[in-house]
Write an enzyme that holds these catalytic residues in place. Structure first.
Site, PDB file in Angstrom:
ATOM      1  CD  GLU A 134      -2.468  -1.960   1.014  1.00 60.78           C
ATOM      2  OE1 GLU A 134      -1.836  -2.646   0.174  1.00 60.78           O
ATOM      3  OE2 GLU A 134      -3.202  -2.429   1.882  1.00 60.78           O
TER       4      GLU A 134
ATOM      5  CG  ASP B 291      11.729   5.470   3.769  1.00 62.64           C
ATOM      6  OD1 ASP B 291      11.478   6.174   4.760  1.00 62.64           O
ATOM      7  OD2 ASP B 291      12.436   4.457   3.820  1.00 62.64           O
TER       8      ASP B 291
END
Lengths: 88, 481
Positions: free
Chosen positions: B363, B367
């Site tokens: 999903e 980062d």
């Protein structure tokens, strides 16, 4: 700005757009194309494009103004406006 | 999560029925056998859980996102593979159809999905298009009155169970868009759709994950969900729901993991007293409880924004990043507090940690999401929180935002490390704001204060200097040789 340099700058900008919108050839890009819907750039991609453009042409474009740009035409207009300011 | 009294009236009896059904689930067996207990999904379907968030007009329960999150967290506390199967169905699997589908698409697909007779899957990731969704190569080309679909989707959760598949595909020319992305819905039994083998995974082994190959699949024009060419915008909404329910699962996993840890440290004696009597352990659990409260608070706030697509996208990004990372840290803390026993699979302590790992990746890798959060913070800062306690934190974040914007203008969008740091700070601000709003008991107020302090520390973290690439390459060569 002369017609030749105008064409050259437009060419560079369109090439940058093609680079950001992977899968679209520069020669197929039209001024009316929408960055998001027609060229597949998401909001991040659009800002990356404008950021790259500012780097390449050494322009100081504020974030708020860049966030309003949504078409190829508007991208070109923004670049030319700031180029003119720089040269003034 | 903090359901309202009205939501609790529905959710509490359901949780009690779910506990009965889930009693036979043995997480370690699910993990070892790589499958859910026989007949479990049918039993869950009878309870109506697959229709929790689907509209009542088509057999669903029409519950709020908060209620759905509460149920998913409850299931995740028992077994994360079951929760992932359910959460995927309620979120990624059905949200595109619910939000953007036509009346006839609703009539065709929703009743079966609500009853759990049909399980939903969602496919967007490709080998070259993970977090970069614009790079999707799967293409649906106009073919007469319909479409021809070809491409390969990887890591498709629920793939083997699914009887309804929603996916993203490039649809050049469709809807007038030169290079548009569209959402498509289809029956995976359609000619040309084939499934790869089940992936062997670190965790979530009871949930199905396969590659799906689409080879010249003929679809009618009615396979397009919503407006053609609007897939990028639709995907953002679908992913918001996916991230929300994923976050709820993290809450359930973390809560049960910390409960186990607490029971253990109260019993286990070292140096003449229970571990719980050790100051270091007390401090760790104090911070852990604040983290869990922050998780609940941000999930609740995000779920309450379900009607506002932009706010939902922003808050679910924050909840996904925060919850997946806290789940990892706190399940790891639980393992650490169990000592050597935590490392032994048969104790079951390690399983939640393994199950939690992927939530930092799928999903949207954290980062990448943090960088997006930085972009959002720069483009559209949130209005100020009404809580005076948030003032210092918000002022510090505004100062950082202004400094970045003033220094670089639009070029700031290519300062990825700076955006990432800004995004991480903004995420912690969102969590602190949610916790500050929700806190009422002394423990919660203390937790909210801890979360604000963490966010403030992140905002004030100095940006490290850019590392020149040639230097980095040389250094890596040195240390890795």
């Amino acid at each position: 700005m002369t017609q030749a340099s105008l064409t050259e700058v437009n060419g560079r900008i369109v090439a940058m757009i093609a680079q950001c919108a992977s899968g679209v050839r520069a020669q197929d890009i039209k001024p009316t194309h929408r960055l998001r819907e027609d060229l597949g750039l998401d909001s991040v991609g659009s800002m990356e494009l404008l950021s790259m453009l500012a780097e390449e042409l050494d322009l100081d474009v504020p974030v708020e103004e860049a966030a309003q740009v949504s078409t190829v035409e508007a991208t070109l207009a923004l670049a030319h406006r700031y180029l003119a300011q720089k040269q003034a | 999560m903090r359901p309202t009294a009205e939501e609790l009236n529905v959710v509490e009896p359901l949780k009690s029925s779910l506990s009965q059904v889930l009693r036979r689930v043995r997480p370690l067996e699910v993990d070892q056998e790589h499958r859910l207990p026989e007949g479990l999904l049918a039993e869950l379907g009878e309870l109506g859980v697959f229709g929790l968030t689907l509209p009542t007009s088509h057999g669903g329960a029409g519950l709020s996102a908060v209620a759905a999150c509460t149920v998913v967290a409850h299931v995740a506390a028992v077994d994360r593979s079951v929760a992932t199967t359910l959460g995927l169905h309620l979120g990624l699997g059905t949200r595109g159809l619910v939000a953007f589908g036509s009346k006839s698409q609703h009539e065709r697909w929703l009743p079966g999905l609500a009853e759990g007779r049909t399980i939903a899957a969602f496919a967007t990731t490709e080998s070259e298009a993970g977090s970069d969704v614009a790079a999707v190569k799967t293409t649906a080309s106009v073919d007469g009155a319909g479409l021809k679909l070809s491409g390969t989707k990887v890591y498709v959760t629920n793939a083997r169970l699914a009887k309804v598949l929603t996916l993203t595909a490039a649809t050049p020319g469709l809807g007038g868009a030169k290079k548009g992305l569209s959402l498509l819905i289809l029956d995976p039994a359609t000619q040309g759709v084939s499934l790869g083998a089940e992936e062997r995974k670190l965790g979530l082994r009871g949930s199905s994950t396969c590659t799906i190959t689409l080879d010249d699949v003929s679809l009618g024009a009615d396979a397009v969900v919503g407006e053609p060419g609007q897939g990028a915008r639709q995907l953002e909404h679908v992913l918001s729901w996916g991230r929300l329910l994923l976050s709820a699962g993290c809450v359930g996993t973390t809560r049960v993991s910390l409960r186990t840890a607490l029971a253990h440290v109260k019993l286990r004696k070292q140096f003449g007293k229970p571990l719980f009597g050790q100051e270091v352990v007390q401090r760790q659990l104090h911070a852990a409880a604040a983290g869990l409260f922050g998780m609940e608070a941000i999930v609740t706030r995000a779920a309450r924004a379900e009607g506002d697509f932009a706010a939902l996208a922003r808050l679910t990004t924050a909840s996904k990043v925060f919850c997946s990372e806290r789940a990892w840290e706190l399940c790891d803390l639980s393992l650490q507090l169990h000592g050597g026993a935590g490392f032994i699979e048969d104790t079951g302590v390690a399983l939640p940690l393994r199950d939690a790992r992927v939530t930092r990746i799928f999903e949207g890798a954290n980062d990448v999401l943090a960088t997006h959060a930085g972009l959002s913070e720069l483009m559209t800062p949130l209005p100020q929180s009404p809580h005076a306690a948030m003032a210092e934190l918000e002022a510090a974040l505004a100062e950082r935002r202004t400094a970045l914007s003033t220094a670089y203008g639009v070029r700031a969008f290519n300062r990825r490390a700076a955006l990432h740091a800004l995004g991480r700070a903004a995420i912690l601000r969102d969590v602190a704001a949610a916790a500050t709003s929700l806190a009422s008991s002394p423990g919660e107020l203390d937790a909210a204060a801890q979360l604000r302090a963490q966010a403030l520390a992140a905002v004030r973290l100095p940006l490290s200097d850019e590392v020149p690439l040639p230097f980095l390459e040389r250094f890596l060569e040195e240390v890795l040789s």
